[in-house]
Write a protein that holds these residues in place. Structure first.
Motif, PDB file in Angstrom:
ATOM      1  N   MET A  40      37.366  38.751  40.054  1.00  0.00           N
ATOM      2  CA  MET A  40      38.296  38.249  39.053  1.00  0.00           C
ATOM      3  C   MET A  40      39.347  39.345  38.846  1.00  0.00           C
ATOM      4  SD  MET A  40      35.422  36.960  36.329  1.00  0.00           S
ATOM      5  CE  MET A  40      36.563  36.247  35.162  1.00  0.00           C
ATOM      6  N   TYR A  41      40.591  38.959  38.677  1.00  0.00           N
ATOM      7  CA  TYR A  41      41.627  39.960  38.459  1.00  0.00           C
ATOM      8  C   TYR A  41      42.770  39.375  37.642  1.00  0.00           C
ATOM      9  CZ  TYR A  41      43.855  37.488  42.351  1.00  0.00           C
ATOM     10  OH  TYR A  41      44.401  36.523  43.161  1.00  0.00           O
ATOM     11  N   PRO A  42      43.497  40.250  36.935  1.00  0.00           N
ATOM     12  CA  PRO A  42      44.678  39.756  36.224  1.00  0.00           C
ATOM     13  C   PRO A  42      45.768  39.435  37.239  1.00  0.00           C
ATOM     14  CG  PRO A  42      44.416  42.129  35.896  1.00  0.00           C
ATOM     15  CD  PRO A  42      43.236  41.658  36.685  1.00  0.00           C
ATOM     16  N   ALA A  43      46.470  38.340  37.023  1.00  0.00           N
ATOM     17  CA  ALA A  43      47.481  37.884  37.971  1.00  0.00           C
ATOM     18  C   ALA A  43      48.890  38.135  37.444  1.00  0.00           C
ATOM     19  CB  ALA A  43      47.294  36.399  38.258  1.00  0.00           C
ATOM     20  N   ILE A  44      49.842  38.169  38.368  1.00  0.00           N
ATOM     21  CA  ILE A  44      51.238  38.333  37.992  1.00  0.00           C
ATOM     22  C   ILE A  44      51.915  36.977  37.789  1.00  0.00           C
ATOM     23  CG2 ILE A  44      51.528  40.602  39.040  1.00  0.00           C
ATOM     24  CD1 ILE A  44      52.772  39.264  41.482  1.00  0.00           C
ATOM     25  N   VAL A  45      51.130  35.914  37.830  1.00  0.00           N
ATOM     26  CA  VAL A  45      51.631  34.559  37.568  1.00  0.00           C
ATOM     27  C   VAL A  45      50.776  33.941  36.474  1.00  0.00           C
ATOM     28  CG1 VAL A  45      52.588  34.187  39.868  1.00  0.00           C
ATOM     29  CG2 VAL A  45      50.202  33.625  39.436  1.00  0.00           C
ATOM     30  N   ARG A  46      51.140  32.763  36.027  1.00  0.00           N
ATOM     31  CA  ARG A  46      50.478  32.163  34.860  1.00  0.00           C
ATOM     32  C   ARG A  46      49.012  31.787  35.060  1.00  0.00           C
ATOM     33  NH1 ARG A  46      54.135  28.995  30.897  1.00  0.00           N
ATOM     34  NH2 ARG A  46      55.853  30.450  30.846  1.00  0.00           N
ATOM     35  N   TYR A  47      48.682  31.156  36.170  1.00  0.00           N
ATOM     36  CA  TYR A  47      47.291  30.715  36.315  1.00  0.00           C
ATOM     37  C   TYR A  47      46.488  31.719  37.134  1.00  0.00           C
ATOM     38  CZ  TYR A  47      48.501  28.898  40.964  1.00  0.00           C
ATOM     39  OH  TYR A  47      48.911  28.770  42.255  1.00  0.00           O
ATOM     40  N   PRO A  48      45.175  31.731  36.972  1.00  0.00           N
ATOM     41  CA  PRO A  48      44.327  32.734  37.633  1.00  0.00           C
ATOM     42  C   PRO A  48      44.199  32.491  39.133  1.00  0.00           C
ATOM     43  CG  PRO A  48      42.975  31.210  36.383  1.00  0.00           C
ATOM     44  CD  PRO A  48      44.402  30.840  36.116  1.00  0.00           C
ATOM     45  N   ARG A  49      44.953  33.217  39.937  1.00  0.00           N
ATOM     46  CA  ARG A  49      44.941  33.045  41.391  1.00  0.00           C
ATOM     47  C   ARG A  49      43.578  33.379  41.995  1.00  0.00           C
ATOM     48  NH1 ARG A  49      50.206  31.088  43.066  1.00  0.00           N
ATOM     49  NH2 ARG A  49      49.404  31.353  45.164  1.00  0.00           N
ATOM     50  N   TRP A  50      42.768  34.158  41.300  1.00  0.00           N
ATOM     51  CA  TRP A  50      41.457  34.505  41.850  1.00  0.00           C
ATOM     52  C   TRP A  50      40.576  33.270  42.004  1.00  0.00           C
ATOM     53  CZ3 TRP A  50      36.910  33.434  39.447  1.00  0.00           C
ATOM     54  CH2 TRP A  50      36.939  33.217  38.067  1.00  0.00           C
ATOM     55  N   THR A  51      40.942  32.157  41.369  1.00  0.00           N
ATOM     56  CA  THR A  51      40.131  30.943  41.467  1.00  0.00           C
ATOM     57  C   THR A  51      40.550  30.029  42.621  1.00  0.00           C
ATOM     58  OG1 THR A  51      41.513  29.657  39.952  1.00  0.00           O
ATOM     59  CG2 THR A  51      39.704  30.939  38.973  1.00  0.00           C
ATOM     60  N   MET A  52      41.467  30.474  43.480  1.00  0.00           N
ATOM     61  CA  MET A  52      41.887  29.645  44.614  1.00  0.00           C
ATOM     62  C   MET A  52      40.662  29.274  45.459  1.00  0.00           C
ATOM     63  SD  MET A  52      44.485  28.142  45.862  1.00  0.00           S
ATOM     64  CE  MET A  52      45.744  28.934  44.876  1.00  0.00           C
ATOM     65  N   ASP A  53      40.490  27.998  45.728  1.00  0.00           N
ATOM     66  CA  ASP A  53      39.365  27.450  46.508  1.00  0.00           C
ATOM     67  C   ASP A  53      38.009  27.655  45.837  1.00  0.00           C
ATOM     68  OD1 ASP A  53      41.108  26.612  48.544  1.00  0.00           O
ATOM     69  OD2 ASP A  53      41.011  28.576  49.492  1.00  0.00           O
ATOM     70  N   TYR A  54      37.989  28.093  44.599  1.00  0.00           N
ATOM     71  CA  TYR A  54      36.768  28.365  43.846  1.00  0.00           C
ATOM     72  C   TYR A  54      36.337  27.093  43.132  1.00  0.00           C
ATOM     73  CZ  TYR A  54      34.263  30.019  39.656  1.00  0.00           C
ATOM     74  OH  TYR A  54      33.365  30.199  38.648  1.00  0.00           O
ATOM     75  N   PRO A  55      35.079  26.810  43.074  1.00  0.00           N
ATOM     76  CA  PRO A  55      33.929  27.483  43.664  1.00  0.00           C
ATOM     77  C   PRO A  55      33.536  26.920  45.038  1.00  0.00           C
ATOM     78  CG  PRO A  55      33.126  25.840  42.150  1.00  0.00           C
ATOM     79  CD  PRO A  55      34.647  25.758  42.128  1.00  0.00           C
ATOM     80  N   ARG A  56      34.255  25.911  45.479  1.00  0.00           N
ATOM     81  CA  ARG A  56      33.881  25.195  46.702  1.00  0.00           C
ATOM     82  C   ARG A  56      33.724  26.107  47.911  1.00  0.00           C
ATOM     83  NH1 ARG A  56      37.318  20.414  49.558  1.00  0.00           N
ATOM     84  NH2 ARG A  56      37.751  21.979  51.111  1.00  0.00           N
ATOM     85  N   SER A  57      34.734  26.943  48.195  1.00  0.00           N
ATOM     86  CA  SER A  57      34.664  27.775  49.401  1.00  0.00           C
ATOM     87  C   SER A  57      33.535  28.796  49.313  1.00  0.00           C
ATOM     88  CB  SER A  57      35.997  28.465  49.658  1.00  0.00           C
ATOM     89  OG  SER A  57      36.273  29.414  48.646  1.00  0.00           O
ATOM     90  N   ASP A  58      33.281  29.325  48.131  1.00  0.00           N
ATOM     91  CA  ASP A  58      32.209  30.309  47.957  1.00  0.00           C
ATOM     92  C   ASP A  58      30.847  29.685  48.293  1.00  0.00           C
ATOM     93  OD1 ASP A  58      34.549  30.730  46.390  1.00  0.00           O
ATOM     94  OD2 ASP A  58      33.536  32.296  45.275  1.00  0.00           O
ATOM     95  N   ARG A  59      30.651  28.466  47.827  1.00  0.00           N
ATOM     96  CA  ARG A  59      29.369  27.794  48.054  1.00  0.00           C
ATOM     97  C   ARG A  59      29.221  27.353  49.505  1.00  0.00           C
ATOM     98  NH1 ARG A  59      29.292  24.801  42.154  1.00  0.00           N
ATOM     99  NH2 ARG A  59      29.523  26.776  41.054  1.00  0.00           N
ATOM    100  N   HIS A  60      30.325  26.997  50.128  1.00  0.00           N
ATOM    101  CA  HIS A  60      30.270  26.674  51.565  1.00  0.00           C
ATOM    102  C   HIS A  60      29.947  27.926  52.379  1.00  0.00           C
ATOM    103  CE1 HIS A  60      32.716  22.672  51.507  1.00  0.00           C
ATOM    104  NE2 HIS A  60      31.757  22.707  50.605  1.00  0.00           N
ATOM    105  N   PHE A  61      30.554  29.057  51.998  1.00  0.00           N
ATOM    106  CA  PHE A  61      30.276  30.322  52.681  1.00  0.00           C
ATOM    107  C   PHE A  61      28.802  30.697  52.525  1.00  0.00           C
ATOM    108  CE2 PHE A  61      30.015  34.920  53.074  1.00  0.00           C
ATOM    109  CZ  PHE A  61      30.816  35.179  54.171  1.00  0.00           C
TER     110      PHE A  61
END
Length: 181
Positions: free
Chosen positions: A36-57
């Motif tokens: 998790m990290y603070p982003a330079i844009v409005r929404y949390p970019r750390w959640t891209m493809d989350y949680p689907r890709s993590d669980r597939h991995f």
């Protein structure tokens, strides 16, 4: 696993209501850690493809290895006391949008120097690479990023990747030499 915080889930940007696997509370030896990290844009970019890709991995790792892998990811916040040290693998996505604080840079450096493994991806263009490198140069101001030679063992351990994608073989170096020896 004794000192790790329990599984927690956060709202995602793309995937809502992604079901928890029935064995999500199982104690295992390996967990996919999502940075998790603070982003330079409005929404949390750390959640891209989350949680689907993590669980597939995690499912693929369970199927292809003998590791006892937890079926759900663990979101890890560098500001969460010393919790990061309980998770040996840390994945960052869209780090071309991260905005690490000085304290987070120090913690990530310490985590890596203690043997933690950090993998990141999803860069689109030189601007995102520049943002990523700006933080990494604060994490390791004394170490350059170097390309890893295609002949390195990391590209030939399980499969022979004779021609990895551009930029896929980079690592922070130690005294000018690749960390992968």
């Amino acid at each position: 696993m004794a000192y790790q915080k329990p599984f927690r889930e956060y709202p995602a940007v793309e995937y809502y209501g992604f079901p928890l696997p029935p064995d999500s509370a199982e104690k295992t030896e390996w967990v996919f850690g999502r940075l998790m990290y603070p982003a330079i844009v409005r929404y949390p970019r750390w959640t891209m493809d989350y949680p689907r890709s993590d669980r597939h991995f995690a499912a693929a790792l369970r199927r292809l290895t003998r590791l006892n892998v937890r079926s759900v990811e663990q979101p890890i916040d560098l500001d969460d006391t010393d919790d990061v040290y309980n998770w040996p693998f840390l994945y960052g996505v869209e780090v071309g949008y991260w905005n690490l604080t000085d304290a987070e840079c120090r913690k990530l450096r310490d985590y890596l120097l203690r043997g933690g493994f950090f993998m990141c991806d999803d860069f689109h263009g030189t601007q995102e690479w520049s943002v990523f490198m700006a933080s990494m140069s604060r994490v390791f101001p004394d170490r350059p990023v170097v390309d890893i030679d295609n002949r390195d063992a990391i590209f030939h351990t399980i499969f022979d990747l004779d021609d990895p994608l551009p930029g896929s073989g980079r690592a922070i170096s130690q005294n000018g030499a690749s960390l992968r020896k």
